[in-house]
Structures are given as C-alpha cells and as structure tokens.
Design a protein around this motif. Structure first.
Motif, mmCIF file in Angstrom:
data_model
loop_
_atom_site.group_PDB
_atom_site.id
_atom_site.type_symbol
_atom_site.label_atom_id
_atom_site.label_comp_id
_atom_site.label_asym_id
_atom_site.label_seq_id
_atom_site.Cartn_x
_atom_site.Cartn_y
_atom_site.Cartn_z
ATOM 1 N N ASP A 214 0.893 -1.110 -0.101
ATOM 2 C CA ASP A 214 -0.029 -0.069 0.070
ATOM 3 C C ASP A 214 0.865 1.364 -0.102
ATOM 4 O OD1 ASP A 214 -2.324 -1.409 -0.252
ATOM 5 O OD2 ASP A 214 -2.765 -1.368 2.222
ATOM 6 N N ARG A 215 1.766 1.181 0.822
ATOM 7 C CA ARG A 215 2.823 2.606 0.870
ATOM 8 C C ARG A 215 3.282 2.719 -0.338
ATOM 9 N NH1 ARG A 215 8.129 1.914 4.770
ATOM 10 N NH2 ARG A 215 9.152 0.230 3.501
ATOM 11 N N ILE A 216 3.826 1.774 -1.117
ATOM 12 C CA ILE A 216 4.353 1.749 -2.625
ATOM 13 C C ILE A 216 3.308 2.161 -3.677
ATOM 14 C CG2 ILE A 216 5.739 1.003 -4.548
ATOM 15 C CD1 ILE A 216 7.288 -0.562 -2.500
ATOM 16 N N LYS A 217 2.148 1.888 -3.291
ATOM 17 C CA LYS A 217 1.008 2.384 -4.183
ATOM 18 C C LYS A 217 0.507 3.718 -4.177
ATOM 19 C CE LYS A 217 -1.657 -1.910 -4.884
ATOM 20 N NZ LYS A 217 -2.919 -2.795 -4.611
ATOM 21 N N GLU A 218 0.747 4.217 -3.058
ATOM 22 C CA GLU A 218 0.491 5.567 -2.573
ATOM 23 C C GLU A 218 1.395 6.670 -3.503
ATOM 24 O OE1 GLU A 218 -2.247 7.043 -1.425
ATOM 25 O OE2 GLU A 218 -2.931 5.146 -1.198
ATOM 26 N N ILE A 219 2.784 6.108 -3.587
ATOM 27 C CA ILE A 219 3.822 6.627 -4.452
ATOM 28 C C ILE A 219 3.421 6.853 -5.777
ATOM 29 C CG2 ILE A 219 6.162 6.813 -5.125
ATOM 30 C CD1 ILE A 219 6.894 5.544 -2.408
ATOM 31 N N TYR A 220 3.007 5.638 -6.277
ATOM 32 C CA TYR A 220 2.795 5.316 -7.889
ATOM 33 C C TYR A 220 1.690 5.878 -8.149
ATOM 34 C CZ TYR A 220 6.772 2.177 -8.758
ATOM 35 O OH TYR A 220 7.893 2.050 -8.852
ATOM 36 N N LYS A 221 0.848 6.357 -7.332
ATOM 37 C CA LYS A 221 -0.418 7.061 -7.644
ATOM 38 C C LYS A 221 -0.124 8.527 -8.090
ATOM 39 C CE LYS A 221 -3.631 4.410 -4.597
ATOM 40 N NZ LYS A 221 -4.481 4.575 -3.446
ATOM 41 N N GLN A 222 0.911 9.035 -7.340
ATOM 42 C CA GLN A 222 1.282 10.593 -7.816
ATOM 43 C C GLN A 222 1.740 10.667 -9.153
ATOM 44 O OE1 GLN A 222 3.506 12.267 -4.500
ATOM 45 N NE2 GLN A 222 3.081 10.287 -3.093
ATOM 46 N N TYR A 223 2.123 9.593 -9.742
ATOM 47 C CA TYR A 223 2.989 9.698 -11.175
ATOM 48 C C TYR A 223 2.264 8.800 -12.149
ATOM 49 C CZ TYR A 223 6.134 11.690 -7.555
ATOM 50 O OH TYR A 223 6.569 12.546 -6.768
ATOM 51 N N PRO A 224 1.043 9.146 -12.542
ATOM 52 C CA PRO A 224 0.448 7.842 -13.524
ATOM 53 C C PRO A 224 1.289 8.107 -14.803
ATOM 54 C CG PRO A 224 -0.878 9.904 -13.109
ATOM 55 C CD PRO A 224 0.100 10.278 -12.128
ATOM 56 N N THR A 225 1.790 9.476 -15.238
ATOM 57 C CA THR A 225 2.505 9.275 -16.692
ATOM 58 C C THR A 225 3.689 8.438 -16.691
ATOM 59 O OG1 THR A 225 3.719 11.330 -16.050
ATOM 60 C CG2 THR A 225 1.655 11.684 -16.931
ATOM 61 N N THR A 226 4.234 8.116 -15.600
ATOM 62 C CA THR A 226 5.291 7.460 -15.714
ATOM 63 C C THR A 226 4.959 6.014 -16.384
ATOM 64 O OG1 THR A 226 5.247 6.331 -13.466
ATOM 65 C CG2 THR A 226 6.477 8.385 -13.803
ATOM 66 N N PHE A 227 3.627 5.616 -16.489
ATOM 67 C CA PHE A 227 3.260 4.083 -16.843
ATOM 68 C C PHE A 227 3.330 4.172 -18.397
ATOM 69 C CE2 PHE A 227 2.070 3.726 -12.561
ATOM 70 C CZ PHE A 227 2.355 2.187 -12.344
ATOM 71 N N ASN A 228 3.291 5.534 -18.795
ATOM 72 C CA ASN A 228 3.108 5.602 -20.498
ATOM 73 C C ASN A 228 3.742 4.776 -21.297
ATOM 74 O OD1 ASN A 228 0.908 7.437 -19.943
ATOM 75 N ND2 ASN A 228 2.100 9.063 -20.261
ATOM 76 N N PRO A 229 5.286 4.660 -21.223
ATOM 77 C CA PRO A 229 6.074 4.061 -21.881
ATOM 78 C C PRO A 229 5.775 2.308 -21.972
ATOM 79 C CG PRO A 229 7.202 5.528 -20.693
ATOM 80 C CD PRO A 229 5.993 5.504 -20.028
ATOM 81 N N VAL A 230 5.110 1.830 -20.782
ATOM 82 C CA VAL A 230 4.988 0.372 -20.701
ATOM 83 C C VAL A 230 3.509 -0.122 -20.952
ATOM 84 C CG1 VAL A 230 6.997 0.321 -19.473
ATOM 85 C CG2 VAL A 230 4.828 0.717 -18.292
ATOM 86 N N VAL A 231 2.732 0.814 -21.447
ATOM 87 C CA VAL A 231 1.469 0.113 -21.798
ATOM 88 C C VAL A 231 1.011 -0.092 -23.175
ATOM 89 C CG1 VAL A 231 -1.065 0.986 -21.525
ATOM 90 C CG2 VAL A 231 0.630 1.607 -19.791
ATOM 91 N N ARG A 232 0.567 -1.197 -23.410
ATOM 92 C CA ARG A 232 -0.097 -1.559 -24.586
ATOM 93 C C ARG A 232 -1.352 -2.172 -24.511
ATOM 94 N NH1 ARG A 232 4.109 0.801 -25.109
ATOM 95 N NH2 ARG A 232 5.755 0.459 -26.603
ATOM 96 N N GLU A 233 -2.042 -1.601 -25.344
ATOM 97 C CA GLU A 233 -3.504 -1.892 -25.695
ATOM 98 C C GLU A 233 -4.312 -2.184 -24.116
ATOM 99 O OE1 GLU A 233 -3.419 -5.453 -27.975
ATOM 100 O OE2 GLU A 233 -2.762 -4.101 -29.798
ATOM 101 N N GLY A 234 -3.890 -1.389 -23.194
ATOM 102 C CA GLY A 234 -4.597 -1.505 -21.880
ATOM 103 C C GLY A 234 -3.843 -2.525 -20.890
ATOM 104 N N LYS A 235 -2.708 -3.106 -21.355
ATOM 105 C CA LYS A 235 -1.977 -3.801 -20.541
ATOM 106 C C LYS A 235 -0.702 -3.352 -20.051
ATOM 107 C CE LYS A 235 -3.998 -8.153 -22.231
ATOM 108 N NZ LYS A 235 -3.519 -9.348 -23.138
#
Length: 561
Positions: A146-167
């Motif tokens: 949970d405490r790491i989830k709280e960190i990643y919630k702040q930076y949603p755009t960091t997932f952009n390079p690793v997303v393909r077709e919703g995965k």
C-alpha cells in the motif's frame, strides 16, 4: 499390453506435474531439483535467487571488506532476512554498453535475467514487442504494498512507456520528483565587487560582466569570466552545467529538447519563437567574453572545471553539485560559494527547468513467476526512504552511516572504522539510484523551518553542509518550476528516421549563432527546415501517441486510483 501400460505411465506423470505446478502460486517457484519456496513470517524458505540486470553506477562498484557485486552486505541481508538472494547476471558499464548487452540477451545470445531495469524507451518498446517480458497489471494490483501504491498514484504518466492495449508491461523505477537546479555563485566575488545575486536577466548580465571585467579575484589579471555551462550535447542538460534558465527567460515553459503540453497539444520547445531572443543574448555575452570560450566542446562534467579552478563565477546545477565544485573553497584563499534561486523571466514569471520523475523502468522476464517476492524486497528498500524498519538510518551501519557515542553520523571520517567516503549500499540492489520520497528537498525545507532532525532522512539532511542545505531548500520552495517532459514514449516511426538529423541541425545552428558564425536569422531558417524535414510529421505522431496513452485508465486496472 506393455504399450498401454507405458501410455498410462506417461499420462500419470503429466497429471502429477500439472498438480505440482498448480500448487505454485505467483509468489512461489517450482523446480525439479528443489522444493518450492514458501513465504512464512516475511521470509522465503528455502531461500531462492532473483537474477537482475544492472547498469553500473559509478558509486556502486566500490566495495569494502572484500565484498563483491554478488556477495556484499546487502545481498547477505536479503538472503538472511527475506530468503531472497539478489544476483547480477547481466552487467553493463555505461548506458551504451548496458543497452547493447540487453539487446544481445533479447536476441537470445544471453539469457534475460528475472528483473530488467531499462533506461531507453526504444528498448522498452522492443522488449514489449518481443513477447519476452511479463504483463504485470494484475501483479501490481495484487502484490504492490500500500505505501508504494501511494507513491505510484502520484505519477500516472510514468506508466505511459510500458502500456500496450490496456496492459502494463513494466513500472517506473522509484518514481519521485527530483530536485531542481540552483545557481551556485562565488559569494566572495559578489562581496568584493559589492554586488547582489541576480534575480533578472539584466541583473544577471551586470554580474557576469563584472565577473569578467572587474578583477573579482583581485589578482590584477583579466583571467576570469561570468558563466560556465555545457553546450556540447544539448542546451538543456537538466542536471548540471545547464544554460536552460536563459532560454526559459524568453520562452517560458517551452524548453529546448523538451515536449510541453500547450492547451492539449504537445509542442517541441526548441522551435519556440523566444529561443531567437535567448540566442541573441548568449551571442552577445559570448562576444564579450562573459561565457566559457570552449562551451561547444565541453560536456556537463567538463564545464565544472573552470568553476572549480576559480576561473568562472556562476554555474547552475542540482544542489548536490556543490559537493563536486567546493574544492575551490579549499584551493583558493577566501573563496566562498552560495546557492541562489534561478532568475525570473523577461515577463516577470519564474524560469522553468526540466524535471525527472523516474530513472528508467522495471521490466520482468516472461518466465519470472515471483512478483510477490520482488515487491517484498522492493518495499524493504523503501525503508531507508521512510526511515523505518531495518533501514531506519541507512542500509548498513559502518557503510552508509554509523552510530558513534550513541549518535548517528553520516560523516564517514567519523565512523568507528573511518572511511574515505560512505558506501553506496542502496546502489547495490536493483538499480543505479536508491529510492527516495523526499521530492525536490522537503526534508531540507522542514529543517529550515524548525523541524527537529529525529528521523534517519532528517538526520542525514541535517548532516550536509550549509550550502547544500540552502540549495535543496531553494529547490523545494521553487518546485513549481519543474516541468516533466510530456513525451516519454518510444521514438515515433518518423523520429527513428529523422530525429538524429533534426537534433544535429538544432545543436549546430544554436552553437553557430552563439559563436557568431551564423547570423541570428539562421534560427528562422532552422525552424523552417525543421518543420519541412519531418518535424511536422513528428509532431503529429507524438500527439497521436499522447492521445492514445491518455485513453486507457490503467491506473484503475492496477488499483492505483
């Protein structure tokens, strides 16, 4: 009859194997030679190994007590406390060598390790396309603490390079808004010439002119100049020896070599109109001798030398830069460096800087089935950032901190067994850099506002010299000027064909104008050619990528909303 008996033996073996494999959850591993590891009371029994790839940080390869890459205080801690041993099986030195080794492994020349830190967006794309990395959307939802989830919630755009077709095929490495840049100025020069630190472009010009022409070091020679920076690879280094403040003074948020969201559309900063005025100013300063005469041939680290040797009066970089240039205070009698905020723009607004949200992404071998174990280990690495658990003060007593006479110290020369420098124990784990949640310098801001140094992070920040503390405080107070690059995806199809040509043309044009080898109007010609030679198509493709990256709500899929 014998054939039927043999057949039933084969069927029975297959069924037994299926039952054994079904009994292994994603947090366990199945092996023909060893029983599956079981997680009990926070530790795997029997211990097992996670293999990793690593780009060697300059401070991670320094070991004491006879330790090595795969046998050191941190690898032993993981095995003893978590039942997880970290073993580096793919090691690269600089970025180019590391990427080459990863690509060789991708083609089958070497085995891909379980955990892959990747720092190149094209390589990220190729790994996804290869089918050799795990899709981890559900793993993040299920196993990320949970405490790491709280960190990643702040930076949603960091997932952009690793997303393909919703995965989702990866995750940012320790996302955190990094510190901003400050001006480091020879305070003794300001005092000698009765000047104040500059806050506007005009004041900046007055100061660097005085540093060049008015003998600020008092040696009776004209051997100093105002402002040193690097112009070798880019006019926006984003970390040290950076002149981007001057460009931003005229372009605002449109920074060279960076993409900015301008009313819903991504635009490329290097072709913004204000760059022409910035180049005109730099050209004039260069002609007057206010700048480093070799700026076009000096990399970011090279440009530090003139400041460290007492030749230049101002350099810009992240607050830790002081530690790299403070030798001037030892080598030059009376030398004193102070940290100041960057100047305002010509319109009275602040000047802006590039911001970094993460240093690469984690990706995982498609055969790796121990994501629960990865997150267990990763969460423990964050104990140092949160000042909790086994790493309340640091990763290893006597390595990156010590307790002397019941007091915590981060000065290696005062350790019970003194060291020349602290050991980068956190860099011995998965990545080049250790996790942080301090952002642009919140702990330093808190200390400056009277907060007691009663946690590991605060004690460590309080142990820094005053100039460094001032720099981080300034960084935090001005964190609103930090702009992440809005385009963090792989090179678009047209980029792959023309981007090197376009950036080379950009760099050469900017440098020739500053050197006075081309008229100022060369910038207009550059902009026209940039658009004609593929820039317009690149803009279209980048915005198409941006729109697609914004379509799928992967944050909800990962339970990070």
């Amino acid at each position: 009859m014998k054939k039927r008996t043999d057949l039933w033996k084969m069927v029975s073996m297959v069924m037994l194997s299926a039952v054994l494999m079904a009994g292994c959850s994603k947090g366990e591993s199945a092996s023909e030679t060893a029983p599956a590891s079981v997680l009990k009371d926070g530790k795997y029994d029997p211990p097992f190994t996670i293999t990793i790839a690593k780009q060697q940080d300059e401070n991670a390869g320094k070991y004491i007590n006879g330790e090595t890459l795969n046998d050191n205080v941190l690898t032993r801690w993981g095995e003893q406390n978590l039942g997880i041993k970290i073993q580096t099986t793919l090691l690269g030195g600089d970025a180019s060598q590391y990427n080459t080794k990863l690509r060789l492994a991708l083609t089958g020349s070497e085995k891909l390790p379980d955990v892959l830190p990747v720092y190149d967006t094209m390589l990220v794309n190729d790994l996804i396309e290869s089918g050799q990395v795990n899709e981890i959307t559900e793993d993040i939802s299920t196993y990320m603490p949970d405490r790491i989830k709280e960190i990643y919630k702040q930076y949603p755009t960091t997932f952009n390079p690793v997303v393909r077709e919703g995965k989702v095929y990866g995750m940012a490495i320790a996302p955190n808004l990094t510190e901003g840049e400050v001006m480091l100025i020879r305070q003794d020069w300001l005092d000698r010439l009765k000047l104040k630190a500059p806050t506007t472009i005009d004041e900046f010009e007055q100061v660097i002119a005085a540093f060049t022409n008015e003998d600020p070091d008092g040696n009776g020679k004209k051997d100093t100049y105002g402002f040193t920076f690097s112009g070798k690879d880019s006019y926006n280094t984003g970390w040290v020896s950076d002149p981007v403040m001057i460009f931003s003074a005229y372009t605002g948020k449109h920074l060279p070599r960076q993409w900015h969201n301008d009313n819903g559309k991504l635009t490329y900063g290097s072709v913004a109109p204000g760059n022409k005025e910035a180049l005109a100013k730099l050209r004039d300063w260069y002609a007057e001798g206010y700048l480093n005469k070799e700026l076009a041939t000096q990399g970011a680290w090279d440009a530090l030398s003139d400041f460290t040797e007492g030749k230049a009066g101002i350099i810009i970089g992240r607050p830790w830069l002081y530690d790299s240039v403070k030798d001037v205070e030892k080598n030059v009698e009376g030398a004193k460096i102070s940290a100041y905020p960057t100047i305002q723009g010509v319109n009275g607004d602040k000047t802006y800087q590039s911001a970094q949200l993460n240093d690469g992404v984690f990706m995982f071998n498609k055969d790796f089935q121990n994501m629960e174990a990865f997150f267990l280990y990763y969460d423990k690495m964050y104990d140092a950032a949160f000042s909790t658990g086994d790493f309340k003060y640091g990763y290893a007593q006597g390595y990156d901190y010590d307790i002397v006479n019941d007091e915590v110290t981060f000065d290696p020369t005062k350790f019970n067994t003194p060291l020349e420098a602290v050991q980068g124990v956190g860099k011995m784990a998965f990545t080049k850099n250790t996790p942080s949640v301090d952002g642009p310098g919140q702990s330093y801001y808190d200390l400056a506002n009277g907060v007691k140094a009663d946690t590991g992070v605060l004690i460590q920040s309080a142990s820094k010299d005053q100039t460094t503390q001032d720099g981080y405080r300034i960084s935090y107070e001005n964190r609103d000027v930090l702009l992440p690059n809005e385009f963090n995806g792989p090179p678009t199809p047209t980029m792959q064909n023309v981007w090197e040509q376009l950036t080379t043309m950009e760099q050469e044009t900017f440098t020739k104008i500053i050197y006075g080898n081309e008229p100022l109007e060369a910038f207009d010609t550059f902009v026209k050619q940039w658009h004609e030679k593929g820039g317009d198509t690149v803009i279209e493709e980048v915005n198409e990528w941006y729109n697609q990256a914004s379509e799928t709500d992967v944050m909800t899929l990962m339970n990070l909303k």
